[in-house]
Design an enzyme around this catalytic site. Structure first.
Site, short mmCIF file in Angstrom:
data_model
loop_
_atom_site.label_atom_id
_atom_site.label_comp_id
_atom_site.label_asym_id
_atom_site.label_seq_id
_atom_site.Cartn_x
_atom_site.Cartn_y
_atom_site.Cartn_z
N ARG A 182 18.40 39.23 -10.44
CA ARG A 182 18.94 37.98 -11.01
C ARG A 182 18.97 37.72 -12.30
O ARG A 182 17.70 37.82 -13.02
CB ARG A 182 18.10 36.77 -10.31
N ALA A 237 22.40 34.36 1.13
CA ALA A 237 22.75 33.24 0.57
C ALA A 237 24.10 33.28 -0.27
O ALA A 237 24.47 34.24 -0.76
CB ALA A 237 21.93 32.49 -0.23
N GLU A 268 28.44 34.97 4.35
CA GLU A 268 27.43 35.67 3.47
C GLU A 268 26.53 36.56 4.19
O GLU A 268 25.83 37.36 3.75
CB GLU A 268 26.47 34.27 2.92
N GLU A 293 26.12 40.33 2.95
CA GLU A 293 24.94 40.93 2.23
C GLU A 293 24.11 41.68 3.13
O GLU A 293 23.33 42.55 2.64
CB GLU A 293 24.19 39.48 1.74
N GLU A 352 25.69 42.50 -5.81
CA GLU A 352 25.30 43.03 -4.57
C GLU A 352 25.46 44.43 -4.22
O GLU A 352 24.91 44.68 -3.11
CB GLU A 352 26.47 42.15 -3.67
#
Length: 212
Positions: A68, A80, A97, A101, A146
């Protein structure tokens, strides 16, 4: 004499947009306060979001470890993503999602908890789903952050311990982990996957639609 506590109407007297970007906008609102004063409030409009507490047959929670940039480190999180298309169904977004992911799909879905993430300055809200009956599905080639996602399966009891120990700090993950553990401990009945979501924000998507 002022109105009784809990009855004042906080009307927006005026509003101007300072910035509008890809995933958020910043507004300055002049708001009528009790006693006749008008105060300025900074408001960030944001997409709604969904997250998935995916629990496998061995009582492991599927978590992702994702970088992040705003805080400059990786966080353990629930899968998410944002609802960034007008009229998108939250459940379908959650399924997307989870697949994107983790490469997983689920047979059973329910609503675990709804969260207003930081209502002091943003309308951003998030719905966390519980997904069980997991199975593998196609996962699109990941991009950007990702492409670096690490997938972990963590026993629910260990996830609870990690949340309480400050090792899981992502707000969505903390809410989802503790809500799931509480629901399991109390036998609470969860809402159906298509339950109404009156707190889902739409201002930013409405803004984008009007600008296009």
């Amino acid at each position: 004499m002022g109105s009784a506590p809990g009855t004042h109407e906080f009307d927006t007297v005026s509003s101007r947009t300072v910035y509008s970007g890809a995933i958020l906008a910043l507004r300055l609102d002049q708001v009528a306060m009790p006693g006749g004063r008008v105060a300025e409030r900074e408001v960030i409009e944001h997409h709604a979001a969904v997250a998935v507490a995916a629990l496998d047959a061995d009582d492991n929670l599927v978590l992702i470890n994702q970088y992040r940039h705003p805080i400059g480190r990786r966080l353990l999180e629930l899968p998410a993503g944002l609802l960034d298309k007008q009229g998108e169904d939250p459940l379908e977004a959650a399924k997307r999602e989870l697949a994107e992911e983790t490469g997983l799909a689920a047979r059973e879905w329910s609503v675990l908890v709804d969260v207003a993430l930081s209502p002091g300055f943003t309308d951003e809200a998030l719905r966390v789903y519980l997904a069980t009956g997991l199975y593998e599905t196609d996962r699109p080639d990941p991009e950007l952050e990702e492409a670096d996602i690490e997938i972990r399966r963590v026993p629910l009891s260990e996830a609870v311990r990690a949340a309480l120990a400050g090792e899981i700090t992502n707000a969505t993950a903390v809410a989802g982990v503790l809500a799931l553990n509480t629901a399991r401990a109390t036998g609470a009945t969860l809402r159906p996957a298509d339950a109404p979501w009156p707190g889902m924000p739409t201002a930013f998507l409405d803004r984008k639609a009007s600008d296009s």
